[in-house]
Write a protein that holds these residues in place. Sequence first.
Motif, PDB file in Angstrom:
ATOM      1  N   TYR A 256       0.825  -1.207   0.000  1.00 25.58           N
ATOM      2  CA  TYR A 256       0.000   0.000   0.000  1.00 25.58           C
ATOM      3  C   TYR A 256       0.857   1.254   0.000  1.00 25.58           C
ATOM      4  O   TYR A 256       0.338   2.346   0.208  1.00 25.58           O
ATOM      5  CB  TYR A 256      -0.903   0.012   1.235  1.00 25.58           C
ATOM      6  CG  TYR A 256      -1.891  -1.120   1.245  1.00 25.58           C
ATOM      7  CD1 TYR A 256      -3.047  -1.059   0.466  1.00 25.58           C
ATOM      8  CD2 TYR A 256      -1.670  -2.248   2.005  1.00 25.58           C
ATOM      9  CE1 TYR A 256      -3.945  -2.094   0.458  1.00 25.58           C
ATOM     10  CE2 TYR A 256      -2.567  -3.290   2.009  1.00 25.58           C
ATOM     11  CZ  TYR A 256      -3.715  -3.210   1.235  1.00 25.58           C
ATOM     12  OH  TYR A 256      -4.603  -4.236   1.219  1.00 25.58           O
TER      13      TYR A 256
ATOM     14  N   ALA B 143       2.694   2.201   2.284  1.00 24.19           N
ATOM     15  CA  ALA B 143       2.381   2.830   3.564  1.00 24.19           C
ATOM     16  C   ALA B 143       3.386   2.458   4.640  1.00 24.19           C
ATOM     17  O   ALA B 143       3.122   2.653   5.818  1.00 24.19           O
ATOM     18  CB  ALA B 143       0.979   2.431   4.002  1.00 24.19           C
TER      19      ALA B 143
ATOM     20  N   LEU C 268      -3.089   2.528   8.435  1.00 23.95           N
ATOM     21  CA  LEU C 268      -3.358   2.695   6.995  1.00 23.95           C
ATOM     22  C   LEU C 268      -4.285   3.899   6.857  1.00 23.95           C
ATOM     23  O   LEU C 268      -5.499   3.762   6.796  1.00 23.95           O
ATOM     24  CB  LEU C 268      -4.035   1.449   6.427  1.00 23.95           C
ATOM     25  CG  LEU C 268      -3.160   0.306   5.964  1.00 23.95           C
ATOM     26  CD1 LEU C 268      -4.025  -0.781   5.375  1.00 23.95           C
ATOM     27  CD2 LEU C 268      -2.140   0.780   4.942  1.00 23.95           C
ATOM     28  N   ARG C 269      -3.697   5.087   6.760  1.00 21.65           N
ATOM     29  CA  ARG C 269      -4.513   6.293   6.895  1.00 21.65           C
ATOM     30  C   ARG C 269      -5.505   6.463   5.760  1.00 21.65           C
ATOM     31  O   ARG C 269      -6.521   7.111   5.900  1.00 21.65           O
ATOM     32  CB  ARG C 269      -3.599   7.508   6.976  1.00 21.65           C
ATOM     33  CG  ARG C 269      -2.900   7.587   8.296  1.00 21.65           C
ATOM     34  CD  ARG C 269      -2.017   8.785   8.341  1.00 21.65           C
ATOM     35  NE  ARG C 269      -1.046   8.757   7.229  1.00 21.65           N
ATOM     36  CZ  ARG C 269      -0.094   9.651   7.079  1.00 21.65           C
ATOM     37  NH1 ARG C 269       0.010  10.631   7.920  1.00 21.65           N
ATOM     38  NH2 ARG C 269       0.754   9.556   6.075  1.00 21.65           N
ATOM     39  N   ASN C 270      -5.198   5.891   4.620  1.00 22.36           N
ATOM     40  CA  ASN C 270      -6.095   6.071   3.472  1.00 22.36           C
ATOM     41  C   ASN C 270      -7.234   5.070   3.450  1.00 22.36           C
ATOM     42  O   ASN C 270      -8.107   5.146   2.609  1.00 22.36           O
ATOM     43  CB  ASN C 270      -5.299   5.941   2.174  1.00 22.36           C
ATOM     44  CG  ASN C 270      -4.249   7.004   2.099  1.00 22.36           C
ATOM     45  OD1 ASN C 270      -4.457   8.118   2.602  1.00 22.36           O
ATOM     46  ND2 ASN C 270      -3.109   6.676   1.526  1.00 22.36           N
ATOM     47  N   ASP C 271      -7.182   4.119   4.363  1.00 21.38           N
ATOM     48  CA  ASP C 271      -8.196   3.070   4.366  1.00 21.38           C
ATOM     49  C   ASP C 271      -9.242   3.395   5.427  1.00 21.38           C
ATOM     50  O   ASP C 271      -8.922   3.526   6.610  1.00 21.38           O
ATOM     51  CB  ASP C 271      -7.509   1.730   4.670  1.00 21.38           C
ATOM     52  CG  ASP C 271      -8.500   0.586   4.674  1.00 21.38           C
ATOM     53  OD1 ASP C 271      -9.681   0.829   4.351  1.00 21.38           O
ATOM     54  OD2 ASP C 271      -8.100  -0.541   4.996  1.00 21.38           O
ATOM     55  N   GLY C 272     -10.480   3.552   4.987  1.00 29.29           N
ATOM     56  CA  GLY C 272     -11.544   3.923   5.919  1.00 29.29           C
ATOM     57  C   GLY C 272     -11.708   2.919   7.040  1.00 29.29           C
ATOM     58  O   GLY C 272     -11.940   3.288   8.191  1.00 29.29           O
TER      59      GLY C 272
ATOM     60  N   ASP D 265      -9.129   3.524   9.690  1.00 30.72           N
ATOM     61  CA  ASP D 265      -9.437   4.705  10.507  1.00 30.72           C
ATOM     62  C   ASP D 265     -10.542   4.385  11.510  1.00 30.72           C
ATOM     63  O   ASP D 265     -10.473   4.768  12.675  1.00 30.72           O
ATOM     64  CB  ASP D 265      -9.906   5.850   9.600  1.00 30.72           C
ATOM     65  CG  ASP D 265      -8.788   6.298   8.675  1.00 30.72           C
ATOM     66  OD1 ASP D 265      -7.626   6.007   9.013  1.00 30.72           O
ATOM     67  OD2 ASP D 265      -9.080   6.905   7.631  1.00 30.72           O
TER      68      ASP D 265
END
Lengths: 515, 487
Positions: free
Chosen positions: B104, B106, B152-156, B159
């Motif tokens: 990812y 990441a 994984l900041r881009n994965d809802g 979060d």
Amino acid sequence: MGGFPILSLMLLVPLAAAVACLFLDAKAARNLALIATLVDLLLGIVLWQNFDVGGAQWQFTERVELFSGFSYALGIDGIALLLIELSVFLMPICIGASWKSIDKRVGEYMGAFLLMETLMIGVFAAQDIFLFYMFFEAGLIPMYLIIGIWGGQDRIYAAYKFFLYTLLGSVLMLVAMLYMVNVAGTTDIPTLMVYDFDPSVQTWLWLAFFASFAVKMPMWPVHTWLPAAHVQAPTAGSVILAGVLLKMGGYGFIRFSLPMFPEASSTFASLIWGLSMAAVVITSLIALVQHDMKKLIAYSSVAHMAIVTIGLFAFNQQGLEGSMLMMLSHGLVSGALFLSVGIIYDRLHTREIDRYGGLSINMPRYALFFLLFTMASIGLPGTSGFVGEFLSLAGIYEVSTWTTLVCATGIILGAAYMLYLYRRVAFGEQKNADAAAMADLDVREYLMVVPLALAVLWMGIYPESFIAPMRDDIAALEARIARAAPEGDSKVAMGAATSKETPAHEETAAHEGAH
Amino acid sequence: MDWSQSLRLIAPEETLSIAGLVLLLVAAWGGDKASRLISILAVAALVAASALVAPALCGGAMGPDTSAFFGQFYADAFASYAKILIYISAAATLVIAPAFFERYNAMRAEFPVLVIFAALGMGIMVSAGDLITLYIGLEMNSLAAYVLAAFLRNDGRSDEAGLKYFVLGALASGILLFGMSLTYGFTGTTSFSGINAALAGGLSNGALFGIVFMLAGLAFKISAVPFHMWTPDVYEGAPTPVTTFFATAPKVAALGLTMRVMLDAFGEQAAAWQQIVLFVSLASIVVGALGAIGQSNIKRLMAYSSINNVGFILVGLAVATPEGASAMLFYLAIYVAMSLGGFVAILMLKDENGNYVEEIAKLAGLSRTRPALALGIAMVMFSLAGIPPLFGFWGKFLVFKAAVDGGMIALAALGFAASVIGAFYYLKVVKIIYFDEPADVVKGESDIWHKLILLVSCVVISPLGFLLTKWLGSLTDAAALALFHAL
């Protein structure tokens, strides 16, 4: 016995072959499995040869303190010896039965079977109660996979039922084992066998063990997993299930329930008799109306195992020896019957009885062997079935005539459903063209049925070979449980008998009169 | 007790603190490019810390010599045992993480640093001899863990997991603090030995509430029923390596902490909390087993499995004997091996594009396409179900043996019977992998490190594991003994 660890070797050979099979292609896996099981059979023969009849109770003992909490302790007495022989004898036949019918994932299949063999031998040879439990329980995994992967239509349901039913039974047994070890302070089975538990506690312990063994046996009404598992399992799976796995229940009763909890066994004897009577009559009647050959034989197994349980809970030598012989005989005969079904199933791919008919015309040799096994299942004198059934019933007759009366009807019903099956399959006219076109036995099939037939006849004609190794052990067991034996209602006068065959003959008249 | 002695006793914590701070600087200067180097150094630091705690464990250290800073901190065999498990789990997480995050893009440099700080906090938790130390360790671990869950900041989903974990974790901390303040109020001290002495005479209602609230807070942390609701969501949402971490190290730490609090601080009043633990334990076993049945995501299934396993482990606590504590520790070691194996196997499930497969249904027929991986998963499942001869059986065996020896036969019988329910869903996974027609989804190549860790886990949970029973049993016995003689 000398220091050579033959029992460990017998465990190791199939285990090593099982691991190797996972990495081999189909042909090599088949060959390796056959070789490994034959080697184990040879070792089994050596074991029997070296078994000192009349010698020490526990022979070939091995003990290594490898683990904390339990130890790697092996050893056998005559009872275990015979059951081990049964296992190693049936295994090559199972491999033979799977030679052609299993064509997918052969390596894994053979691996599962060889693992099964290790675990079966382990169950009978373990001298440590927790080691026993592990072998006993571990057998679920390969059998689950065998039924689930290589089974028939409803294999998944059957596999689940088999696994969860048996597991629920055994976990309660484990709690009882933990308690026993805590109280007695040892995990050694021979020591526990002579330890006197408080009779009030025995009740609970007995029930916990009963939960496991009754399911395994299987006794009515917890037998329902058996027809499902048998029908769905591949031929060899049924052979090993009927031949050996069911014997673990009987072995459990003879090794644990009776000697460890004599008082409780006596208390619950009437429960066992009642369940056995119900099983004999009900499952025999169910067997009579089956359309599926395997289901019919599976129900007949339940009825036969009920004869085993009444023999065990007769609390006398005849009954105990009879039930042991019955177990051995049933192992051979039901294995052979499932094999016979498998042979024609391989040709026509159906177990529907109506799809066959008149097989004695186009498969005369097959019909001959099938007849022999049918007769052995009925308990015709001269076959193994007779000896076991007769001794068991003679044993229970001394204790409870009513039980004998009801259970003896099982012989008649057994004759009815087996002969009815045989008539529909082998006699009559050839109503199905494809069944009529089936070829007779080939060499591979001969190699499987001939040894079984010989063993069945041997046990029927000269059972002494099989009684001798276990006589002392049964006598010891009888002495152990004598104090709690329920009082009999038949008051049989034994006469001046010198060997146990003689009184058995004298009783024939009374026994025949019962039915 | 002089300061130098105390400082010597906390050498592993010092090592990890310094390593964490230095690596933080490296991360700041080196950026994400240095993440691999930082991971390697972090693993080295964890190994060094393990080496430092090992002597206390092997020597069976216990008693006053092990207490640092006037009883605030115990460096005894019990703490050492738990720390080694924590460090192993943390190191394994670091080893398996890069392959996952690189996919990812990441993999960031602070990941190893956060793991180090979490491990440090957990080490403090299991060593705590005082309510204040306890809280510091707990929060240190938790703060790092909240960030990790949302890594994984881009994965809802990630979060969401982080947020849920944070909100519920904060709530749990609040409950725990409330219990601690009650305990302090009614005993007048925060040290475990002081509480123990104060309660020796009897239990006031206020202190009882203190126990109950502390137990509730701790139950949150170990995800025991009825405080388990966050677990499936967090396990599912968090990145898989982080889930691996959550399922292993914090479980060990929180259970170790629970043991310390209950058996040391409230050891005299076992009768007051035994029934609570008994209920929590059985409820966890049953809810964990039943909840797992309907799951279609394998990470959620593993979450329920961990709830189920915590229930089994708590059986050992309910008995409140050294034997029970020893059994718990043994179970924890096996549980760590099983969880590592299980989650690494999940990490190895990738489709042909390299996407991670989490749907159980997509594993159909895995045994035909990936036989070795399928065998590994099957072993983990059978082991989690506690079927002998796999090693998972031995953990259950020991806790129930302790229960029977401690006179709780009904508990053992019920627990075992409930384990059959659990067997059902483990079997379901095996069934899908072995019996169903291949879906042929899992095709991706596996990372060599993942294979290695799966192999090691499988060897441990295979019947060969039983050869460890003697050695590991002597260690857990020593650790449990140290726990009971800490005061």
